[in-house]
Enzyme design. Structure first.
Site, short mmCIF file in Angstrom:
data_model
loop_
_atom_site.label_atom_id
_atom_site.label_comp_id
_atom_site.label_asym_id
_atom_site.label_seq_id
_atom_site.Cartn_x
_atom_site.Cartn_y
_atom_site.Cartn_z
N LYS A 1 13.72 22.36 61.49
CA LYS A 1 12.90 21.19 61.81
C LYS A 1 11.47 21.63 62.10
CE LYS A 1 15.96 17.81 61.65
NZ LYS A 1 15.81 16.67 60.72
N ASP B 1 12.44 20.50 57.27
CA ASP B 1 12.39 19.05 57.37
C ASP B 1 11.29 18.67 58.36
OD1 ASP B 1 12.77 16.35 57.48
OD2 ASP B 1 14.86 16.43 58.16
N GLU C 1 11.75 18.68 53.21
CA GLU C 1 12.18 17.30 53.32
C GLU C 1 11.12 16.44 54.02
OE1 GLU C 1 16.01 15.49 55.47
OE2 GLU C 1 16.30 17.52 54.74
N ASP D 1 13.77 11.79 52.33
CA ASP D 1 14.87 11.37 53.21
C ASP D 1 14.57 9.96 53.72
OD1 ASP D 1 16.81 10.93 55.08
OD2 ASP D 1 16.29 12.59 56.39
N LYS E 1 22.06 9.63 52.90
CA LYS E 1 22.83 9.58 54.15
C LYS E 1 23.63 8.29 54.14
CE LYS E 1 19.65 12.25 56.98
NZ LYS E 1 18.48 12.16 57.89
MG MG Z 1 15.66 14.54 57.19
#
Ligand code: MG
Length: 367
Positions: free
Chosen positions: A161, A189, A215, A240, A264
């Site tokens: 992250k 991401d 991402e 995303d 997702k």
């Molecule tokens: Mg993501």
């Protein structure tokens, strides 16, 4: 064959440690579990793990939407999933995380009725799925330490992250690559945390650290920015937050805004539409990943089955159950061994027994 009863259980699941990403931190996941009971005895489990930041849903809105949807599903055939999803969509627009809970439970019933693990019914492309594990935002040094711990546990891919501070983000990646060596896959991401200019700068600086993909570098609504970043980035770009629905996927592909798409179930509305997004992307030569929100073993099992079933779902970020301290599932679900999610020899999703204390009593019973 009909749906006889739908039970709804809100659950609060604590994370092992605060899970921090660019927009903020969470200490708990507020999920809604759905149990669908059929008139021939088969029971299906589903889960909603809403993210207010991504789809505007909360556990409260999920229950409100289920109040509208669930009574209309009683007596419908649980195996006619395409039709059941159409009914849900005709009652209320959007609210994909609420609908995902129903969709997942219906797929569990499909598998159990057919006496097959779900992934085998949906294509059965793989028998196990490599997942990464996510490193939450901390100082670069602490994240490098977490990376080593994850690698020592057997993980072969790390999702890092970033998206907080461009200079510190470069340092994060540098230290993590240095600490883990060359073989570990690193994907990052930014969770919409950069401007296009920052993204292009950071991505060019970290190219040498061998990054698999990046991402959601920029805010979800900034399609122009995403196109520009993709053009100038040496690292493949994955969408995303920009892609929820089939229509979003098509729009981004047509705009040449992405190299990859993160599906997702909580954004797509479940497995049925997740598969369709993967098919749209496949036609454009765009590989997909399956990611997660804060699902327990139930929602994660659904993601793992879909990832195993479909050829174009080439990557998986299915680790939220591992980050949660509270374990909703006592027996069954998809375990992790050396970065691979493996299936139990069970039909449907493979959920065998839940922790009744965490599940509690149903908050709603529709029949
Ligand atoms: Mg993501």
């Amino acid at each position: 064959m009909g749906i006889q009863q739908i039970e709804v259980y809100p659950v609060t699941l604590a994370y092992k440690e605060p899970f921090r990403i660019a927009p903020g931190a969470s200490t708990e996941s507020h999920n809604v579990i759905v149990k669908i009971i059929t008139d021939y005895g088969v029971v299906g489990w589903g889960e909603s793990s809403p993210s207010e930041r991504v789809t505007g849903e909360t556990a409260e809105t999920v229950i409100k939407i289920l109040d509208k949807i669930a009574p209309k599903l009683i007596d419908l055939c649980p195996l006619r999933i395409e039709q059941d999803v159409e009914v849900m969509d005709s009652i209320v627009e959007g609210n994909p995380a609420a609908k995902a809970a129903i969709d997942i439970a219906l797929h569990d019933i499909l598998g159990k009725t057919s006496r097959k693990p779900l992934f085998m019914l949906m294509g059965g492309y793989r028998t196990e799925v490599l997942t990464d594990v996510t490193l939450s935002i901390k100082s670069p040094k602490e994240m490098a330490e977490d990376a080593v711990k994850a690698v020592n546990k057997g993980f072969k891919a790390l999702k890092v992250k970033v998206g907080v501070d461009p200079i510190e983000d470069v340092e994060r990646i540098r230290l993590i690559r240095k600490a883990t060596g060359g073989d570990i896959k690193i994907r990052i991401d930014a969770n919409q945390g950069w401007t296009p200019k920052q993204a292009i700068e950071v991505l060019n600086k970290i190219e040498k650290f061998n990054i698999q993909f990046a991402e959601q570098p920029v805010p979800s609504e900034d399609m122009k920015g995403l196109v520009e970043v993709r053009k100038k980035s040496p690292i493949p770009i994955m969408a995303d937050e920009s892609v929820h629905s089939l229509e979003d996927a098509l729009r981004l592909i047509q705009a040449k805004a992405v190299d990859l798409i993160n599906i997702k179930l909580m954004k797509s509305g479940g497995i049925l539409k997740g598969r369709k997004i993967a098919a749209i992307a496949e036609a454009a030569g765009i590989p997909c990943m399956i990611g997660c929100m804060g699902e327990s073993e139930i929602g994660i099992a659904a993601g793992v089955h879909l990832a195993a079933a479909v050829k174009n779902i080439q990557y998986a970020d299915l680790d939220s159950d591992l980050l949660l301290k509270d374990k909703l599932v006592k027996k069954g679900g998809t375990k992790v061994k050396d970065s691979m999610r493996v299936f139990p020899k069970q039909d449907g999703l493979g959920i065998k027994e839940l922790n009744e204390q965490i599940l509690g009593k149903p908050k709603r019973i529709y029949k």
